[in-house]
Design a protein around this motif. Structure first.
Motif, mmCIF file in Angstrom:
data_model
loop_
_atom_site.group_PDB
_atom_site.id
_atom_site.type_symbol
_atom_site.label_atom_id
_atom_site.label_comp_id
_atom_site.label_asym_id
_atom_site.label_seq_id
_atom_site.Cartn_x
_atom_site.Cartn_y
_atom_site.Cartn_z
ATOM 1 N N LYS A 1 0.802 -1.242 -0.163
ATOM 2 C CA LYS A 1 0.002 0.057 0.044
ATOM 3 C C LYS A 1 0.826 1.328 0.103
ATOM 4 C CE LYS A 1 -4.330 -1.826 1.525
ATOM 5 N NZ LYS A 1 -5.070 -1.919 2.319
ATOM 6 N N PRO A 2 1.439 1.532 -1.181
ATOM 7 C CA PRO A 2 2.665 2.712 -1.085
ATOM 8 C C PRO A 2 1.680 3.822 -1.550
ATOM 9 C CG PRO A 2 2.822 1.277 -3.078
ATOM 10 C CD PRO A 2 1.876 0.535 -2.339
ATOM 11 N N GLU A 3 2.104 5.115 -1.360
ATOM 12 C CA GLU A 3 1.513 6.110 -1.792
ATOM 13 C C GLU A 3 2.300 6.649 -3.036
ATOM 14 O OE1 GLU A 3 0.577 8.940 1.088
ATOM 15 O OE2 GLU A 3 0.619 7.477 2.765
ATOM 16 N N VAL A 4 3.590 6.253 -3.368
ATOM 17 C CA VAL A 4 4.248 6.439 -4.428
ATOM 18 C C VAL A 4 4.779 5.379 -5.179
ATOM 19 C CG1 VAL A 4 6.012 8.014 -5.642
ATOM 20 C CG2 VAL A 4 4.875 8.613 -3.460
ATOM 21 N N ILE A 5 4.617 5.150 -6.425
ATOM 22 C CA ILE A 5 5.399 3.999 -6.960
ATOM 23 C C ILE A 5 6.345 4.750 -8.192
ATOM 24 C CG2 ILE A 5 5.633 1.789 -8.164
ATOM 25 C CD1 ILE A 5 2.677 1.283 -7.074
ATOM 26 N N ILE A 6 7.724 4.321 -7.947
ATOM 27 C CA ILE A 6 8.583 4.595 -8.840
ATOM 28 C C ILE A 6 8.885 3.582 -9.811
ATOM 29 C CG2 ILE A 6 10.929 5.680 -9.125
ATOM 30 C CD1 ILE A 6 10.821 6.809 -6.278
ATOM 31 N N PHE A 7 8.808 3.869 -11.100
ATOM 32 C CA PHE A 7 9.024 2.655 -11.989
ATOM 33 C C PHE A 7 10.549 3.083 -12.541
ATOM 34 C CE2 PHE A 7 4.326 2.657 -11.614
ATOM 35 C CZ PHE A 7 4.212 1.206 -11.535
ATOM 36 N N ASP A 8 11.353 2.397 -12.062
ATOM 37 C CA ASP A 8 12.831 2.794 -12.808
ATOM 38 C C ASP A 8 12.995 1.888 -14.099
ATOM 39 O OD1 ASP A 8 15.222 3.502 -13.117
ATOM 40 O OD2 ASP A 8 16.062 2.716 -11.311
ATOM 41 N N GLU A 9 12.811 2.520 -15.226
ATOM 42 C CA GLU A 9 12.974 1.899 -16.467
ATOM 43 C C GLU A 9 12.233 0.498 -16.323
ATOM 44 O OE1 GLU A 9 16.028 2.472 -18.859
ATOM 45 O OE2 GLU A 9 16.576 4.307 -17.718
ATOM 46 N N SER A 10 11.003 0.399 -15.839
ATOM 47 C CA SER A 10 10.318 -1.012 -15.675
ATOM 48 C C SER A 10 9.952 -1.648 -17.005
ATOM 49 C CB SER A 10 9.431 -0.891 -14.912
ATOM 50 O OG SER A 10 9.489 -0.243 -13.520
ATOM 51 N N THR A 11 9.843 -0.938 -17.985
ATOM 52 C CA THR A 11 9.630 -1.560 -19.266
ATOM 53 C C THR A 11 10.652 -1.585 -20.294
ATOM 54 O OG1 THR A 11 8.996 0.728 -20.238
ATOM 55 C CG2 THR A 11 7.218 -0.261 -18.925
ATOM 56 N N ALA A 12 11.676 -1.341 -19.956
ATOM 57 C CA ALA A 12 12.855 -1.523 -20.720
ATOM 58 C C ALA A 12 13.353 -2.692 -21.267
ATOM 59 C CB ALA A 12 14.287 -0.816 -20.265
ATOM 60 N N MET A 13 12.887 -3.835 -20.489
ATOM 61 C CA MET A 13 13.379 -5.228 -21.118
ATOM 62 C C MET A 13 12.186 -5.911 -21.523
ATOM 63 S SD MET A 13 16.091 -6.158 -17.994
ATOM 64 C CE MET A 13 16.400 -7.762 -18.852
ATOM 65 N N LEU A 14 10.970 -5.203 -21.628
ATOM 66 C CA LEU A 14 9.864 -5.859 -22.088
ATOM 67 C C LEU A 14 9.475 -5.632 -23.290
ATOM 68 C CD1 LEU A 14 7.485 -4.937 -19.116
ATOM 69 C CD2 LEU A 14 9.159 -6.812 -19.267
ATOM 70 N N ASP A 15 8.710 -7.039 -24.006
ATOM 71 C CA ASP A 15 8.163 -6.759 -25.413
ATOM 72 C C ASP A 15 7.262 -5.978 -25.404
ATOM 73 O OD1 ASP A 15 6.163 -8.046 -24.341
ATOM 74 O OD2 ASP A 15 6.846 -10.018 -25.168
ATOM 75 N N PRO A 16 6.802 -5.237 -26.692
ATOM 76 C CA PRO A 16 5.808 -4.227 -26.798
ATOM 77 C C PRO A 16 4.515 -4.648 -25.898
ATOM 78 C CG PRO A 16 6.798 -4.744 -28.894
ATOM 79 C CD PRO A 16 7.322 -5.739 -27.994
ATOM 80 N N LEU A 17 4.115 -5.995 -26.076
ATOM 81 C CA LEU A 17 2.886 -6.373 -25.316
ATOM 82 C C LEU A 17 2.817 -6.142 -23.829
ATOM 83 C CD1 LEU A 17 0.393 -7.579 -27.015
ATOM 84 C CD2 LEU A 17 0.948 -9.452 -25.739
ATOM 85 N N GLY A 18 4.350 -6.649 -23.198
ATOM 86 C CA GLY A 18 4.480 -6.467 -21.730
ATOM 87 C C GLY A 18 4.504 -5.038 -21.499
ATOM 88 N N ARG A 19 4.989 -4.230 -22.312
ATOM 89 C CA ARG A 19 4.970 -2.847 -21.974
ATOM 90 C C ARG A 19 3.771 -2.265 -21.947
ATOM 91 N NH1 ARG A 19 8.438 0.674 -26.106
ATOM 92 N NH2 ARG A 19 7.525 2.505 -25.112
ATOM 93 N N ARG A 20 2.993 -2.362 -22.908
ATOM 94 C CA ARG A 20 1.738 -1.912 -22.720
ATOM 95 C C ARG A 20 0.904 -2.371 -21.673
ATOM 96 N NH1 ARG A 20 -1.608 -4.211 -27.463
ATOM 97 N NH2 ARG A 20 -2.640 -5.201 -25.721
ATOM 98 N N ASP A 21 0.967 -3.369 -21.114
ATOM 99 C CA ASP A 21 0.514 -3.959 -20.027
ATOM 100 C C ASP A 21 0.885 -3.191 -18.805
ATOM 101 O OD1 ASP A 21 -1.059 -5.997 -21.150
ATOM 102 O OD2 ASP A 21 0.353 -7.624 -20.664
ATOM 103 N N VAL A 22 2.139 -3.117 -18.874
ATOM 104 C CA VAL A 22 2.712 -2.485 -17.292
ATOM 105 C C VAL A 22 2.327 -0.915 -17.253
ATOM 106 C CG1 VAL A 22 4.962 -1.614 -16.605
ATOM 107 C CG2 VAL A 22 4.561 -3.856 -17.275
ATOM 108 N N ILE A 23 2.445 -0.194 -18.615
ATOM 109 C CA ILE A 23 1.863 1.256 -18.701
ATOM 110 C C ILE A 23 0.413 1.168 -18.358
ATOM 111 C CG2 ILE A 23 1.397 3.155 -20.290
ATOM 112 C CD1 ILE A 23 4.287 2.738 -19.836
ATOM 113 N N GLY A 24 -0.324 0.336 -18.871
ATOM 114 C CA GLY A 24 -1.780 0.355 -18.550
ATOM 115 C C GLY A 24 -1.701 0.314 -17.069
ATOM 116 N N ILE A 25 -1.174 -0.565 -16.255
ATOM 117 C CA ILE A 25 -1.493 -0.789 -14.806
ATOM 118 C C ILE A 25 -0.951 0.372 -14.112
ATOM 119 C CG2 ILE A 25 -0.481 -2.022 -12.787
ATOM 120 C CD1 ILE A 25 -0.472 -4.301 -14.608
ATOM 121 N N MET A 26 0.245 0.928 -14.637
ATOM 122 C CA MET A 26 0.524 2.312 -13.917
ATOM 123 C C MET A 26 -0.221 3.366 -14.047
ATOM 124 S SD MET A 26 4.160 3.778 -15.757
ATOM 125 C CE MET A 26 5.411 2.489 -16.061
#
Lengths: 286, 296
Positions: B171-196
């Protein structure tokens, strides 16, 4: 090919063995290991093998998986067996007497027993522990069993954590090794020809990147764990609570019974004159 | 003051050569005199290329690194104070969650649910509460059907979603995504961005996305550009990306649409309008062409 290694790997499932408390399974393994070192006659090995077969049946893990797990140690097994055959002296006439080789009945029996012992040891412990227990449960169990040692300053939690992380990263590192090997192969590296020394040397270009990347992984994992508020076992709670249930007691009794029988039979004196051939075969001791 | 969740004043961090880790290659650059104010519920993108100090900034915010000088306030509390307690550190780390680049290197456990439970377990929560949080976190990232799976058998995007669930469960108040999509394929990237974005909109969690993908940054409400350890630009996404010249001068590019309009502009075709997303750019060009043809 490298990912075929099944030894020390967990197979999720819902069998009775999977559901047993990890502490129970650890205790059972210790009992079984002790008993197997007592085993010294055909009858004791038969009892033990039946027990192992029962374990496999109950776990619902396919037989081929178990065979695969034993394969990597087959060479060592064979090697010790052969040594035993040739190196064991006997009292009666040698079966084979050729040049410097003398083979006695005792040697063959000992070799068979030795091989069986090692194989059963692996099957039983992997059935009870690694195959049916998730690494986290295993380390939780270990931590809980060893927790009295915390009082004398042994960092039990730290060891348990280290172990579980090591287990967690086996598949990751196996995958990485495969990747590095393929990368080296694609640039002409040869891992499968030449003598032992040459092959060992060929492994260096795999090991070095593997070690370097492991360090990087370790550092990143440590940071990620810190970010998730990890501070050892200070104020830590658990999602899964370990609880002994009725079946745990049942299994301990069952295994203790079998182990007790094996130990009793192995301690009983062998008397060759008294009964028939069947007795001789079953109770002949090494 | 109370509506700013992260406030940074004149923050400087210099890596000590002796302390610099042997495995950190690109992140070894520190930060110089950074001042920032991030409001509760904001969606901020931090842009900058490798070695610009953006990862260092992230690690300073949840006390993985200790600043050389300057002040950091998290939720109004000065975490750089002399008398800041040890326990306070864990409170800060709970409030400021972090998701890293390599999903493999942040998963601790061999079963998905046990990994998600790792954070709450460390917080010392009661069992029932951990269970509740694990279930709700997994459903928020759409991984409920994988509770008992082994993480190493999941795809990169799925692993990253589990890692995010592990943070949400605290239950954080802030989430920092440190290049969290850099190693993902386009599909994975889209999912992560969506969740963000879903976490930002629906849960009100402040999201800081550290990235070098322009199209990702373009989706944020605010963009902070870091170069050589200092903040060089900070403002509304639209304003930042319209300053194409400035971006170019520090070796960054604007999103495609902005770039196209900029090129046209340089070629003497002056177009009024926005080009942040492809749709917007098309719209602008269409209007322009309509106007032009009608003028003829």
């Amino acid at each position: 090919m490298i990912s075929d290694i099944t030894l020390g790997q967990f197979f999720p499932g819902y069998s009775v063995l999977h559901k047993l408390d990890p502490r129970t399974k650890l205790i059972l393994s210790v009992i079984a290991i002790v008993a197997i070192f007592f085993a010294n006659s055909a009858i004791t090995f038969i009892i033990f093998t039946l027990g192992a077969v029962l374990l496999i049946a109950v776990s619902r893990i396919s037989f081929s998986v178990i065979v695969k797990g034993i394969k990597p140690i087959l060479f060592i097994l064979l090697f010790t067996a052969i040594l035993n055959v040739f190196m064991t002296g006997g009292e009666g006439e040698p079966l084979v007497d050729f040049w410097i080789f003398r083979i006695y009945t005792e040697g063959i029996v000992r070799a068979v027993f030795m091989a069986l012992r090692v194989m059963l040891l692996i099957v039983v412990t992997s059935m009870l522990l690694t195959y049916t227990t998730s690494p986290i449960a295993l380390t939780d169990g270990l931590e809980s069993l060893l927790s009295p040692l915390k009082k004398i300053g042994v960092p039990v939690h730290t060891f348990a954590m280290m172990m579980s992380i090591a287990l967690r990263f086996i598949p990751t590192l196996v995958e990485e090794t495969d990747k590095i090997m393929n990368a080296q192969k694609s640039r002409g590296a040869d891992f499968s020809s030449g003598g032992l020394v040459k092959r060992a040397k060929a492994l260096i270009p795999i090991l070095i990147p593997l070690i370097v990347s492991s360090f990087k992984r370790a550092e990143e994992l440590a940071t990620a764990m810190e970010c998730r508020c990890y501070r050892g076992d200070v104020g830590r709670t658990k999602l899964v609570k370990l609880e002994y249930k009725g079946r745990d007691l049942l299994w301990i009794l069952l295994v203790a019974l079998v182990a007790g029988a094996v130990i009793t039979l192995s301690v009983l004196p062998y008397n060759p004159e008294s009964y028939g051939v069947l007795y001789d075969i079953l109770f002949y001791k090494i | 003051m109370n509506d700013s969740i992260i406030r940074v004043e004149n923050l400087t961090f210099v890596y000590d050569d002796g302390e610099a880790s042997l495995t950190n290659t690109e992140e070894n650059r520190g930060v110089k005199d950074i001042s920032l104010d991030i409001k509760r519920g904001e969606y901020v993108a931090v842009l900058g290329h490798n070695g610009s100090g953006k990862s260092t900034l992230a690690k300073l915010l949840n006390m993985i690194l200790t600043p050389t000088s300057g002040k950091i306030y998290i939720d109004g509390v000065d975490i750089t104070a002399e008398d800041f307690s040890e326990d306070g550190i864990y409170d800060v780390r709970r409030k400021v969650g972090m998701v890293f680049q390599n999903p493999d290197n942040q998963l601790v456990a061999t079963v998905v649910e046990e990994d998600v439970a790792f954070g709450p377990e460390n917080l010392g929560l009661p069992r029932e509460e951990i269970r509740r949080r694990v279930n709700s976190a997994l459903s928020k990232v759409g991984m409920t059907s994988y509770v008992r799976h082994a993480p190493h058998k999941l795809s990169g995007g799925q692993k990253q979603r589990v890692a995010i669930a592990g943070i949400i469960a605290m239950k954080p108040e802030v989430i920092i995504f440190d290049e969290s999509t850099a190693m993902l394929d386009p599909l994975g990237r889209r999912d992560v961005i969506g969740i963000m974005e879903q976490l930002n909109r629906e849960e009100g969690i402040t999201v800081i996305n550290i990235t070098h993908y322009m199209d990702e940054a373009a989706r944020a409400d605010r963009v902070v550009v870091i170069n050589d350890g200092t903040v060089v630009m900070d403002g509304k996404t639209r304003d930042i990306f319209s300053k194409v010249d400035t971006l170019h001068s520090i070796g960054l590019e604007a999103p495609q649409g902005n770039e196209l309009l900029w090129e046209l502009n340089n070629a003497g075709v002056h177009i009024e309008g926005e080009g942040l997303t492809s749709e917007e750019c098309v719209e602008t060009l269409y209007n322009f062409l309509q106007g032009k043809t009608s003028r003829k």
